[in-house]
Design a protein around this motif. Structure first.
Motif, short mmCIF file in Angstrom:
data_model
loop_
_atom_site.label_atom_id
_atom_site.label_comp_id
_atom_site.label_asym_id
_atom_site.label_seq_id
_atom_site.Cartn_x
_atom_site.Cartn_y
_atom_site.Cartn_z
N GLU A 116 101.95 9.97 107.11
CA GLU A 116 102.26 11.43 107.08
C GLU A 116 102.44 11.83 105.39
O GLU A 116 102.95 10.99 104.46
CB GLU A 116 103.50 11.86 107.70
CG GLU A 116 103.55 11.44 109.24
CD GLU A 116 104.76 11.89 109.72
OE1 GLU A 116 105.75 11.88 109.08
OE2 GLU A 116 104.84 12.17 111.07
N ASP A 117 101.99 12.95 105.31
CA ASP A 117 102.20 13.96 103.83
C ASP A 117 103.58 13.92 103.97
O ASP A 117 104.36 13.80 104.73
CB ASP A 117 101.39 14.77 103.06
CG ASP A 117 101.36 15.98 104.37
OD1 ASP A 117 102.33 15.87 105.10
OD2 ASP A 117 100.36 16.55 104.22
N THR A 118 103.85 14.65 102.68
CA THR A 118 105.44 14.87 102.43
C THR A 118 105.79 16.01 103.32
O THR A 118 106.99 16.34 103.55
CB THR A 118 105.70 15.30 100.93
OG1 THR A 118 104.95 16.49 100.44
CG2 THR A 118 105.43 14.11 99.95
N GLY A 119 104.86 16.95 103.79
CA GLY A 119 105.26 17.88 104.84
C GLY A 119 105.27 17.58 106.23
O GLY A 119 105.42 18.39 106.91
N GLY A 120 105.09 16.22 106.33
CA GLY A 120 105.10 15.66 108.10
C GLY A 120 103.85 15.75 108.55
O GLY A 120 103.84 15.54 109.75
N GLU A 121 102.99 16.08 107.94
CA GLU A 121 101.41 16.26 108.57
C GLU A 121 100.70 14.88 108.34
O GLU A 121 100.87 14.09 107.54
CB GLU A 121 100.39 17.18 107.76
CG GLU A 121 101.08 18.76 108.04
CD GLU A 121 100.64 19.23 109.23
OE1 GLU A 121 99.88 18.98 109.99
OE2 GLU A 121 101.72 20.00 109.66
N ILE A 122 100.22 14.51 109.88
CA ILE A 122 99.57 13.14 109.69
C ILE A 122 98.48 13.25 109.00
O ILE A 122 97.56 14.06 109.23
CB ILE A 122 99.14 12.82 111.34
CG1 ILE A 122 100.57 12.60 112.04
CG2 ILE A 122 98.25 11.68 111.42
CD1 ILE A 122 100.37 12.53 113.49
N VAL A 123 98.21 12.20 108.09
CA VAL A 123 96.97 11.92 107.31
C VAL A 123 96.32 10.80 107.16
O VAL A 123 95.28 10.66 106.87
CB VAL A 123 97.29 12.36 105.72
CG1 VAL A 123 97.85 13.91 105.55
CG2 VAL A 123 98.43 11.45 105.36
N GLY A 124 96.86 10.18 108.33
CA GLY A 124 96.14 8.50 108.53
C GLY A 124 96.72 8.06 109.52
O GLY A 124 97.70 8.31 110.15
#
Length: 176
Positions: free
Chosen positions: A59-67
């Motif tokens: 997750e990125d710092t905003g909690g979005e899944i990126v991988g």
């Protein structure tokens, strides 16, 4: 990965396919991929509850899944070998080159080693030079095995890569 992550993982997987396999697979196939259908398949796989399969999300710092990465037992002719296989690893195209893929791969390698597997194997499209360089930088080597793979009538052969795990340290907390 939890059921709540399936939509985000599907978005990463489908956008990853469309980006990584552009020019390597028929564009009509890539255009026909569905995030919704893929998310439903992810939910079904999780519901089956295979205890040997590990799904990791980044997750990125905003909690979005990126991988997303997935690994488990390696099967040769449907027989477990004692080795592990990296089934998939995808990074959202906006995040490629930022260390997400490396972190997921490092975590998978460490977890497979900690589980006592002697090797980690994976299959990659033969013509996917970028992915092959990525794996080679991480210590994987092509072992000469090749598999036919066909997408919408177009041959896109895969090659197998392997890495010994005996020298890998225990996993560090990174991805869930």
């Amino acid at each position: 990965m939890t059921p709540a992550d399936c939509d985000g993982v599907a978005e990463v997987r489908v956008s990853g396919w469309r980006s990584a396999y552009r020019g390597l697979m028929p564009q009509s196939y890539l255009d026909g991929l569905s995030v919704e259908a893929d998310a439903e398949r992810r939910r079904e796989y999780l519901a089956q509850g295979d205890p040997g399969v590990v799904n990791l999300v980044a997750e990125d710092t905003g909690g979005e899944i990126v991988g997303w990465a997935c690994h488990g037992p390696y099967r040769e002719d449907e027989v477990l070998t004692g080795d592990a296989e990296l089934y998939a690893i995808y990074v959202h195209p906006d995040q490629v080159g930022r260390g997400v893929g490396r972190a997921l791969l490092t975590e998978s390698v460490a977890r497979c080693s900690a589980a006592g597997h002697g090797r980690l194997l994976l299959w990659v499209l033969k013509e996917n030079d970028r992915a092959r360089r990525f794996y080679e930088r991480a210590g994987f080597r092509a072992d000469g095995a090749e598999e036919p793979f066909e997408v919408d009538g177009v041959a896109v052969p895969e090659v197998r890569y392997t890495r010994a795990l005996a020298d890998v340290a225990a996993p560090r907390p990174l991805a869930r």
